[in-house]
Design a protein around this motif. Structure first.
Motif, mmCIF file in Angstrom:
data_model
loop_
_atom_site.group_PDB
_atom_site.id
_atom_site.type_symbol
_atom_site.label_atom_id
_atom_site.label_comp_id
_atom_site.label_asym_id
_atom_site.label_seq_id
_atom_site.Cartn_x
_atom_site.Cartn_y
_atom_site.Cartn_z
ATOM 1 N N ILE A 136 35.617 80.633 18.625
ATOM 2 C CA ILE A 136 34.200 80.511 18.247
ATOM 3 C C ILE A 136 33.656 81.899 17.912
ATOM 4 N N ARG A 137 32.960 81.978 16.771
ATOM 5 C CA ARG A 137 32.345 83.250 16.407
ATOM 6 C C ARG A 137 30.886 83.019 16.017
ATOM 7 N N VAL A 138 30.027 83.885 16.490
ATOM 8 C CA VAL A 138 28.617 83.843 16.099
ATOM 9 C C VAL A 138 28.452 84.730 14.863
ATOM 10 N N VAL A 139 27.813 84.194 13.829
ATOM 11 C CA VAL A 139 27.614 84.964 12.594
ATOM 12 C C VAL A 139 26.118 85.071 12.306
ATOM 13 N N ASP A 140 25.739 86.069 11.487
ATOM 14 C CA ASP A 140 24.309 86.282 11.276
ATOM 15 C C ASP A 140 23.792 85.654 9.989
ATOM 16 N N SER A 141 24.676 85.023 9.207
ATOM 17 C CA SER A 141 24.224 84.451 7.927
ATOM 18 C C SER A 141 25.309 83.563 7.340
ATOM 19 N N LEU A 142 24.911 82.763 6.341
ATOM 20 C CA LEU A 142 25.870 81.983 5.568
ATOM 21 C C LEU A 142 26.905 82.911 4.919
ATOM 22 N N ASP A 143 26.425 84.064 4.414
ATOM 23 C CA ASP A 143 27.368 84.985 3.763
ATOM 24 C C ASP A 143 28.430 85.474 4.738
ATOM 25 N N GLN A 144 27.995 85.813 5.955
ATOM 26 C CA GLN A 144 28.992 86.284 6.913
ATOM 27 C C GLN A 144 29.974 85.154 7.267
ATOM 28 N N ALA A 145 29.473 83.921 7.340
ATOM 29 C CA ALA A 145 30.366 82.784 7.604
ATOM 30 C C ALA A 145 31.383 82.636 6.465
ATOM 31 N N MET A 146 30.907 82.733 5.208
ATOM 32 C CA MET A 146 31.824 82.571 4.079
ATOM 33 C C MET A 146 32.794 83.748 3.977
ATOM 34 N N ASP A 147 32.335 84.944 4.359
ATOM 35 C CA ASP A 147 33.266 86.087 4.372
ATOM 36 C C ASP A 147 34.372 85.856 5.408
ATOM 37 N N HIS A 148 33.973 85.347 6.588
ATOM 38 C CA HIS A 148 34.975 85.057 7.623
ATOM 39 C C HIS A 148 35.983 84.023 7.100
ATOM 40 N N ILE A 149 35.468 82.987 6.463
ATOM 41 C CA ILE A 149 36.341 81.933 5.920
ATOM 42 C C ILE A 149 37.264 82.513 4.846
ATOM 43 N N GLU A 150 36.693 83.324 3.952
ATOM 44 C CA GLU A 150 37.503 83.943 2.892
ATOM 45 C C GLU A 150 38.662 84.738 3.501
ATOM 46 N N GLU A 151 38.381 85.427 4.603
ATOM 47 C CA GLU A 151 39.411 86.294 5.175
ATOM 48 C C GLU A 151 40.423 85.525 6.021
ATOM 49 N N HIS A 152 39.969 84.508 6.746
ATOM 50 C CA HIS A 152 40.857 83.899 7.742
ATOM 51 C C HIS A 152 41.300 82.476 7.444
#
Lengths: 422, 422
Positions: free
Chosen positions: B325-341
């Motif tokens: 589980i990761r807490v993110v500060d925005s949709l962009d940060q969520a999509m960056d996490h998805i893009e990377e992992h």
């Protein structure tokens, strides 16, 4: 440009392409079209520079002893620059394939499931001497939302770099990353080897050039290849053919252009009409200067206007004013011949019989199968694809002329309202 | 069966498959359905033999010390035979994808151009212990007009051969060549190496099994591979999510089944709702026995019900009751996490905001992208494909759940009336 460590350099190129591909996938249609039109404007404004850079390549080519045919293909005349510019504007005018949603339906569970067309990601193009490919290929990839890595022939190095400069500036004018189209800045052959073995950065390779190049790349690639090998195309003239249609198609398919992959190379003729049809056809071919190589029956009918074909002839793509001819005793024998010798590019049947036409359409396993039409129609523009990046003789992914859609994939999209699986 | 020269044997298998593929491509729908129903009848009539042959494999497996989990997968119970039979009858009932003509339009020249759906040719399936794959995969390939070469795990050798016998008899009862489905009659590993390097006989390889098997085959194959690697699936709970939908989806996506590729592995939560949402969610997960591994913020909120996640956790497909589980500060940060992992299998956003939903659908580059729905829906049956031969995490050719259509290609068809190209 001298680059000491090719692998490190190509890795940088790949990484930059991957990053740029994400921006390009999300780019709006208007932005992509803006970039295409800006590139066209820049090429127009820089004609003198382009031709000066091209002259460097032509001079070097002459010093290296390139053939006149190769030098001709290498040359960027004003008319060819016009064609590049026109091509860019045409691609800008095509509908954007990306983002289209289709097959969107409700499922029994209540979720809606559909598919969305998306870019492949990064397309690698490896091509030989024609510098216009740089603009054409970049434009098709850009319109379909893909980043591109282009590796042109060493003999066109200066021309390609000049075109690349205009492309990158045009991209930036539209607010897109210049790295979305990169032309490899080295002529080292090792760059090709690196390019075709980077699945982490390049999603598909499209080689454009001679058979040797394509075979080598297909053999060594570690990424999918959209490849086009031979075009050994057949026309089968059935005993129920309309003689005028047969004549028109056979003449056009062989003689409209000799060097293209959709040109007729082997003519199959039903034996009950061979004695009437072949002499008429042979006369027309001889007026065009086409050499005929026939099976025994063909030679018996045509006499000295025909030389005997060898086994090798049936497997040869002449790309020249030469035609092999075989008399067959049935549609089945014609289809057996095609099954054995065709390169699965394009075959056509000439017949008025719908049952035979239906069998031919269903059973002949080629990328284009035709009834009463010239094989020369096998082409992206003629098929209405708007443009063509190549003709695939494979069955996987794209088959036949590859337009914008061949440079895309589809993903599933699912819409729910808090739906869970039982 | 002992086979001395594996390469010669595999070449024979390949050649026979190629020949049979031509008959299968031309087979009528009724014939293919007849074969599928005959195979179902034969499996039904031969339950005792199937189970007896399966017991040989189970006994040998026990002697070899196979784990209980593997032995369980290997076992052909009566219920599993029922499921195989039911699967065959369901595939017989699906519409035939082959021969369908679409996009048939007149072009300005007067020719009509369209596309016809055709088989790929010969499909090679390499799979591990479950013997039911033999019937399922053969049935899907048969319905889509492809010949098949199946290479099952050595531990299921006798079971697979018994199923193969029924398949070949069923094919012949319908007047189709028995060679249309061949099960490799050797357990020698060299057979796999031969199979994946015969582009002249095999058009595509589909490996079904563990990640190691799939990586090895993808690395060494000289033919296209439809592959499915990891399923590291994400759900992003947005600050504008409906709390009940978020709860339902997150619970279902993780806990409905743990061992499937479309199971949730990493939960991303917007920080403005994390303090409210995470404790409720953690309580439900703990009742199901799910271990939670969180980022610093998650651990700060959840205290001792969470252990710190390492970098490795973000790249891990647990296939187990574990969730990162990761807490993110925005949709962009969520999509960056998805893009990377992400492994680009399936991702879902939980939000009531249509603008964020549209961005997520367009920009997330995975084979299935969802809004307010459980990742567990990513499945050929749930999507209405009728059946599924695998889930492709590639973008080339098929992407996402692969049904009958993924086993086909299209060719262009052209109808004229003596048309020639100007």
């Amino acid at each position: 440009m001298s680059i000491s460590d090719i692998n490190t350099y190509m890795n940088q190129v790949g990484r930059k392409a991957r990053t740029a591909s994400r921006a390009l996938a999300a780019a709006r249609t208007g932005q992509k079209n803006h970039a295409l039109n800006s590139i066209a404007d820049l090429l127009d404004a820089r004609r003198e520079t382009l031709m000066a850079e091209n002259r460097k390549d032509l001079d070097a080519g002459r010093d290296k002893g390139l053939s006149e045919a190769l030098l001709d293909r290498l040359e960027l005349t004003s008319a060819r620059i016009d064609a590049m510019i026109e091509g860019l504007r045409q691609i800008a005018a095509l509908p954007d394939p990306i983002g289209g949603i289709f097959d969107m339906n409700y499922r029994p569970t209540g979720i809606q499931v559909g598919r969305m067309r998306v870019p492949l990601g990064v397309v690698g193009i490896i091509y030989e001497s024609r510098p216009n490919v740089t603009a054409d290929a970049a434009a098709l990839c850009l319109k379909s939302g893909n980043a591109t890595v282009l590796r042109g022939g060493s003999e066109a190095f200066h021309s390609n770099q000049a075109i690349a400069g205009a492309i990158q500036e045009g991209l930036e004018q539209a607010g897109l990353p210049g790295d979305a189209v990169q032309v490899v800045e080295t002529t080292d052959r090792e760059a090709v080897g690196a390019m075709i073995t980077m699945p982490e950065y390049i999603d598909v390779i499209i080689p454009r050039g001679g058979k040797g190049l394509i075979e080598r790349i297909s053999r060594d690639a570690r990424v999918p290849v959209i490849k086009h090998l031979d075009g050994i195309c057949h026309v089968y003239v059935d005993d129920e053919a309309d003689p005028q249609k047969a004549f028109d198609v056979c003449l056009n398919a062989k003689t409209q252009r000799y060097g293209t992959c959709n040109t007729l190379e082997t003519l199959l003729v039903h034996d009950t009409i061979a004695e009437d049809f072949l002499p008429v056809m042979a006369k027309a071919y001889s007026e065009k200067g086409v050499e005929l190589r026939g099976c025994d029956k063909t030679c018996a009918i045509l006499g000295e206007s025909c030389v005997p074909a060898t086994e090798e002839d049936w497997d040869t793509e002449y790309l020249a004013p030469i035609l092999s001819i075989r008399v067959v005793d049935s549609l089945d024998q014609a289809m057996d011949h095609i099954e054995e010798h065709s390169s699965r590019h394009t075959e056509s049947i000439i017949t008025e019989n719908i049952t035979k036409a239906r069998r031919f359409l269903q059973e002949v396993d080629s990328s284009s199968v035709m009834v009463n039409a010239s094989t020369r129609f096998a082409d992206g523009f003629e098929y209405g694809l708007g443009a063509e990046i190549g003709i695939s003789t494979d069955k996987f992914h794209a088959r036949g002329p590859v337009g914008l859609e061949g440079l895309t994939s589809v993903k599933f999209i699912v819409l729910g309202d808090g739906h869970v699986r039982e």
